[in-house]
Design a protein around this motif. Sequence first.
Motif, PDB file in Angstrom:
ATOM      1  N   ALA A 202       0.846  -1.196   0.000  1.00 11.92           N
ATOM      2  CA  ALA A 202       0.000   0.000   0.000  1.00 11.92           C
ATOM      3  C   ALA A 202       0.878   1.241   0.000  1.00 11.92           C
ATOM      4  O   ALA A 202       0.774   2.092   0.899  1.00 11.92           O
ATOM      5  CB  ALA A 202      -0.926  -0.026   1.205  1.00 11.92           C
ATOM      6  N   ASN A 203       1.740   1.347  -1.011  1.00 14.14           N
ATOM      7  CA  ASN A 203       2.700   2.441  -1.052  1.00 14.14           C
ATOM      8  C   ASN A 203       3.240   2.567  -2.460  1.00 14.14           C
ATOM      9  O   ASN A 203       2.754   1.901  -3.384  1.00 14.14           O
ATOM     10  CB  ASN A 203       3.833   2.199  -0.039  1.00 14.14           C
ATOM     11  CG  ASN A 203       4.291   3.478   0.634  1.00 14.14           C
ATOM     12  OD1 ASN A 203       4.849   4.350  -0.012  1.00 14.14           O
ATOM     13  ND2 ASN A 203       4.052   3.594   1.928  1.00 14.14           N
ATOM     14  N   ARG A 204       4.249   3.371  -2.635  1.00 14.99           N
ATOM     15  CA  ARG A 204       4.808   3.652  -3.959  1.00 14.99           C
ATOM     16  C   ARG A 204       6.328   3.825  -3.864  1.00 14.99           C
ATOM     17  O   ARG A 204       6.902   3.690  -2.795  1.00 14.99           O
ATOM     18  CB  ARG A 204       4.190   4.938  -4.541  1.00 14.99           C
ATOM     19  CG  ARG A 204       4.551   6.172  -3.714  1.00 14.99           C
ATOM     20  CD  ARG A 204       4.026   7.466  -4.329  1.00 14.99           C
ATOM     21  NE  ARG A 204       4.509   7.715  -5.666  1.00 14.99           N
ATOM     22  CZ  ARG A 204       5.690   8.222  -5.959  1.00 14.99           C
ATOM     23  NH1 ARG A 204       6.537   8.549  -4.978  1.00 14.99           N
ATOM     24  NH2 ARG A 204       6.062   8.421  -7.206  1.00 14.99           N
ATOM     25  N   GLY A 205       6.956   4.122  -4.986  1.00 15.16           N
ATOM     26  CA  GLY A 205       8.354   4.518  -4.993  1.00 15.16           C
ATOM     27  C   GLY A 205       9.315   3.432  -4.556  1.00 15.16           C
ATOM     28  O   GLY A 205       9.061   2.236  -4.698  1.00 15.16           O
ATOM     29  N   GLU A 206      10.448   3.893  -3.975  1.00 20.47           N
ATOM     30  CA  GLU A 206      11.529   2.948  -3.678  1.00 20.47           C
ATOM     31  C   GLU A 206      11.160   1.924  -2.636  1.00 20.47           C
ATOM     32  O   GLU A 206      11.637   0.788  -2.695  1.00 20.47           O
ATOM     33  CB  GLU A 206      12.802   3.700  -3.277  1.00 20.47           C
ATOM     34  CG  GLU A 206      12.669   4.647  -2.110  1.00 20.47           C
ATOM     35  CD  GLU A 206      12.887   3.953  -0.777  1.00 20.47           C
ATOM     36  OE1 GLU A 206      13.476   2.866  -0.751  1.00 20.47           O
ATOM     37  OE2 GLU A 206      12.460   4.519   0.228  1.00 20.47           O
ATOM     38  N   ILE A 207      10.301   2.249  -1.670  1.00 19.58           N
ATOM     39  CA  ILE A 207       9.966   1.248  -0.656  1.00 19.58           C
ATOM     40  C   ILE A 207       9.116   0.133  -1.256  1.00 19.58           C
ATOM     41  O   ILE A 207       9.286  -1.043  -0.920  1.00 19.58           O
ATOM     42  CB  ILE A 207       9.273   1.881   0.573  1.00 19.58           C
ATOM     43  CG1 ILE A 207       8.995   0.818   1.633  1.00 19.58           C
ATOM     44  CG2 ILE A 207       7.992   2.601   0.182  1.00 19.58           C
ATOM     45  CD1 ILE A 207      10.229   0.037   2.071  1.00 19.58           C
ATOM     46  N   ALA A 208       8.213   0.463  -2.186  1.00 23.65           N
ATOM     47  CA  ALA A 208       7.433  -0.588  -2.841  1.00 23.65           C
ATOM     48  C   ALA A 208       8.353  -1.492  -3.662  1.00 23.65           C
ATOM     49  O   ALA A 208       8.246  -2.729  -3.612  1.00 23.65           O
ATOM     50  CB  ALA A 208       6.353   0.026  -3.728  1.00 23.65           C
TER      51      ALA A 208
ATOM     52  N   ASP B  29      -2.890   7.959 -10.897  1.00 21.44           N
ATOM     53  CA  ASP B  29      -2.777   8.202 -12.333  1.00 21.44           C
ATOM     54  C   ASP B  29      -1.380   8.668 -12.731  1.00 21.44           C
ATOM     55  O   ASP B  29      -0.832   8.175 -13.724  1.00 21.44           O
ATOM     56  CB  ASP B  29      -3.842   9.209 -12.773  1.00 21.44           C
ATOM     57  CG  ASP B  29      -5.248   8.606 -12.716  1.00 21.44           C
ATOM     58  OD1 ASP B  29      -5.363   7.367 -12.790  1.00 21.44           O
ATOM     59  OD2 ASP B  29      -6.220   9.373 -12.590  1.00 21.44           O
ATOM     60  N   PRO B  30      -0.730   9.612 -11.983  1.00 19.69           N
ATOM     61  CA  PRO B  30       0.635   9.980 -12.368  1.00 19.69           C
ATOM     62  C   PRO B  30       1.627   8.830 -12.258  1.00 19.69           C
ATOM     63  O   PRO B  30       2.672   8.857 -12.904  1.00 19.69           O
ATOM     64  CB  PRO B  30       0.981  11.100 -11.378  1.00 19.69           C
ATOM     65  CG  PRO B  30      -0.321  11.646 -10.923  1.00 19.69           C
ATOM     66  CD  PRO B  30      -1.248  10.474 -10.907  1.00 19.69           C
ATOM     67  N   ASP B  31       1.318   7.820 -11.438  1.00 26.80           N
ATOM     68  CA  ASP B  31       2.237   6.695 -11.229  1.00 26.80           C
ATOM     69  C   ASP B  31       1.912   5.491 -12.112  1.00 26.80           C
ATOM     70  O   ASP B  31       2.417   4.385 -11.869  1.00 26.80           O
ATOM     71  CB  ASP B  31       2.186   6.252  -9.760  1.00 26.80           C
ATOM     72  CG  ASP B  31       3.104   7.069  -8.870  1.00 26.80           C
ATOM     73  OD1 ASP B  31       3.979   7.770  -9.405  1.00 26.80           O
ATOM     74  OD2 ASP B  31       2.937   7.012  -7.635  1.00 26.80           O
ATOM     75  N   SER B  32       1.099   5.700 -13.157  1.00 26.29           N
ATOM     76  CA  SER B  32       0.688   4.538 -13.965  1.00 26.29           C
ATOM     77  C   SER B  32       1.867   3.851 -14.636  1.00 26.29           C
ATOM     78  O   SER B  32       1.829   2.647 -14.896  1.00 26.29           O
ATOM     79  CB  SER B  32      -0.331   4.977 -15.031  1.00 26.29           C
ATOM     80  OG  SER B  32       0.240   5.946 -15.897  1.00 26.29           O
ATOM     81  N   GLY B  33       2.939   4.608 -14.915  1.00 23.90           N
ATOM     82  CA  GLY B  33       4.122   4.011 -15.518  1.00 23.90           C
ATOM     83  C   GLY B  33       5.324   4.013 -14.614  1.00 23.90           C
ATOM     84  O   GLY B  33       6.450   3.824 -15.079  1.00 23.90           O
ATOM     85  N   ALA B  34       5.130   4.220 -13.320  1.00 25.32           N
ATOM     86  CA  ALA B  34       6.236   4.302 -12.361  1.00 25.32           C
ATOM     87  C   ALA B  34       6.892   2.939 -12.183  1.00 25.32           C
ATOM     88  O   ALA B  34       6.269   1.892 -12.414  1.00 25.32           O
ATOM     89  CB  ALA B  34       5.726   4.819 -11.022  1.00 25.32           C
TER      90      ALA B  34
ATOM     91  N   ASP C  52      18.785   1.581  -3.507  1.00 27.73           N
ATOM     92  CA  ASP C  52      17.339   1.413  -3.395  1.00 27.73           C
ATOM     93  C   ASP C  52      16.698   2.613  -4.075  1.00 27.73           C
ATOM     94  O   ASP C  52      16.681   3.722  -3.517  1.00 27.73           O
ATOM     95  CB  ASP C  52      16.899   1.361  -1.922  1.00 27.73           C
ATOM     96  CG  ASP C  52      17.185   0.019  -1.278  1.00 27.73           C
ATOM     97  OD1 ASP C  52      17.943  -0.771  -1.867  1.00 27.73           O
ATOM     98  OD2 ASP C  52      16.660  -0.240  -0.181  1.00 27.73           O
ATOM     99  N   ALA C  53      16.182   2.431  -5.284  1.00 32.48           N
ATOM    100  CA  ALA C  53      15.695   3.552  -6.082  1.00 32.48           C
ATOM    101  C   ALA C  53      14.209   3.424  -6.383  1.00 32.48           C
ATOM    102  O   ALA C  53      13.699   2.322  -6.577  1.00 32.48           O
ATOM    103  CB  ALA C  53      16.481   3.660  -7.391  1.00 32.48           C
ATOM    104  N   GLY C  54      13.559   4.571  -6.436  1.00 32.68           N
ATOM    105  CA  GLY C  54      12.159   4.621  -6.837  1.00 32.68           C
ATOM    106  C   GLY C  54      11.973   5.175  -8.225  1.00 32.68           C
ATOM    107  O   GLY C  54      10.852   5.299  -8.705  1.00 32.68           O
ATOM    108  N   TYR C  55      13.080   5.522  -8.876  1.00 32.09           N
ATOM    109  CA  TYR C  55      13.038   6.065 -10.227  1.00 32.09           C
ATOM    110  C   TYR C  55      14.069   5.364 -11.089  1.00 32.09           C
ATOM    111  O   TYR C  55      15.090   4.872 -10.602  1.00 32.09           O
ATOM    112  CB  TYR C  55      13.325   7.573 -10.225  1.00 32.09           C
ATOM    113  CG  TYR C  55      12.230   8.407  -9.599  1.00 32.09           C
ATOM    114  CD1 TYR C  55      11.209   8.946 -10.368  1.00 32.09           C
ATOM    115  CD2 TYR C  55      12.226   8.648  -8.224  1.00 32.09           C
ATOM    116  CE1 TYR C  55      10.204   9.713  -9.795  1.00 32.09           C
ATOM    117  CE2 TYR C  55      11.228   9.407  -7.638  1.00 32.09           C
ATOM    118  CZ  TYR C  55      10.221   9.938  -8.430  1.00 32.09           C
ATOM    119  OH  TYR C  55       9.225  10.688  -7.847  1.00 32.09           O
TER     120      TYR C  55
END
Length: 693
Positions: free
Chosen positions: A8-14, A34-39, A369-372
């Motif tokens: 239940a999260n996003r970015g590098e921790i997910a 929606d902004p994270d659809s291609g993250a 550990d990267a989220g991008y």
Amino acid sequence: MISSLLVANRGEIACRIFGTCRALGIATVAVHSDPDSGAPHTREAESAVRLPGATPAETYLRGDLLVKAAQAAGADAVHPGYGFLSENADFARAVLDAGLVWVGPPPEAIASMASKTRAKELMAAAGVPLLAPLDPDRITEEQLPVLVKAASGGGGRGMRVVRELAALPEELAAAQAEAASAFGDGEVFVEPYVERGRHVEVQILADGHGTVWALGTRDCSLQRRHQKVVEEAPAPGLDEKLRTTLHESAAAAARAIGYTGAGTVEFLVRGESAYFLEMNTRLQVEHPVTEAVFGLDLVALQLRIAEGGALDPEPPAPRGHAVEARLYAEDPAQGWLPQTGTLHRFEVPAADAAHRPGAPAAESGVRLDAGYRSGDAVGVHYDAMLAKVIAWAPTRAEAVRTLAGALERAVLHGPVTNRELLVRSLRHPDFTGTGGDPTGLDTGFYERHGAELTGADGKFDHRDEQIAALAAALADSAARTAPTAAPAGTTRPGGAQPGTRTFGAWRNLPSVPQSRRFRGREGELEVRYRVSRDSVEPQELPGVRVLATAPDAVVLEVDGVRREFGLARYGEQVYADTATGAWALTALPRFPDAAGQQAPGSLLAPMPGTVIRLAEGLAVGARIEAGTPLVWLEAMKMEHRITAPAAGTLTALHAAVGHQVEVGAVLAVVTEAEDPAGAAAPADTAATVEETP
């Protein structure tokens, strides 16, 4: 046994949690706005569920949507990561009520620590040392400075240091308003502010069978805006008695609330004294340094505990030292202003791409550990952290050196980052100390050294930037000229052979000097060079010789030392990378575009965001004093206060509450007052931006 896990999260921790799940054979489910659809976290999961909307309030903070997403995807467990709803007891209950496994502590334990005031009462009863709260109505001059803190939430929001008694009522009100906006709870409290204190924490891991591990200490003292920047384990310079006190106090805190799972107990350390700050009932951003030192995967252990498994009676013995740096898209020289835009290229060559999250960095080099990833967009809706870079070594000095080198050699083409600040911080004498023992490691580090670390002390090396601009100009010239075959034996930087440019054709007259204009860190710069039949001669740069050029690489000799530049261009943005530094430049047109000029006194939006507030009574014709806050923007989980750069009259107002604005948008125009002699004061088109975390 957990078979499918929703994060239940996003970015590098997910991404980090998904890595452990893959190793354990657990199916993964992502959620995305929606902004994270291609993250990256959306792409890396085996399945993903859309959360309609863009802002956290519409998406990652909607517990009801997250539970429905888990059910729709067939997940049988939910991991909250950190941030968002990770310390929300109601969300934990909703997950459990839906028949799902909650990978976290019991809701009751979360609730008991949710309010910092209630937490202090519980810790006092458990015998944990702490700073007693102060009655705001009875604070005296002798008790200053004090710290105003939000009772709920974290990340530095709702926090103010007060050094003047007269400012206390205003700061209390501001902290209450910000806490209510950020956490839905306006309760704040006041406690003594300890100057030059250290932020030291203990990693806790507890199972449901009565075993509690205290996994050493971490020092997280290097902070900006009360948010951590560099963390390390173990905390250096603590004697054994203090370490024992910290371990025992942290374990007592966990047992006092019936804690299970991973958590962190944070302390303020001054001298030989330690005071309880708070308990984070979740995994911490800085958990990799503990993993590296103890050789553990904390996420795997969280999953084991959630499944009812038991820990060993004692944790493994620690070894060596680990340091972590948080790489942010932000500009430290501009008040740590968050940055947005496309991350064209992002590489940390020293990091091992095969490194499994949780494995000791000692076994596989530097950990990332990267989220991008390269090509991703850094947007306005979420935190500005790009990644964490972690290094392990047998000693602190070696770990710090390894991390600084890895960051220095990273390739970062895109928004401005804090990379240079991190490298300088890691090499600063007050951080390294004699023999690796820090002498100035405390929460005031950036207050004391911020100017020199950000280059605001006026010691910026203009010649180095000029040389980088020359390399950029030569690469651009090579790209616009059809390459010829390189002479036998000629090599390009990095050992590449073909495509190195020879220096022009035969001429019977000297060539006219060529020039290129760029915008650098501190303004416009121009480089000039003359091309002859077999050489390029830089103008006004004595001691610089051109050895080879190509569209993506240039070799120069500077004062007798060979320097290789890797060049890349994206539109007008040009990046010049070397082994010891990097420069970002903007190529300027030969003739300035007059249509792009803004009116003097224009206050421009420093980044995309939402206008959340205007100064009370703000209207065209109003008299404005220098430094007056006029417009508040909210972007990237931060509040940005834009103030007037000079005294004058408000002659235009384009901002309105609720409006979405793009970077560079004109928010208002202040026409400056005339001086006593009747001449208009010099115009300054840049507003001042202050940030509130």
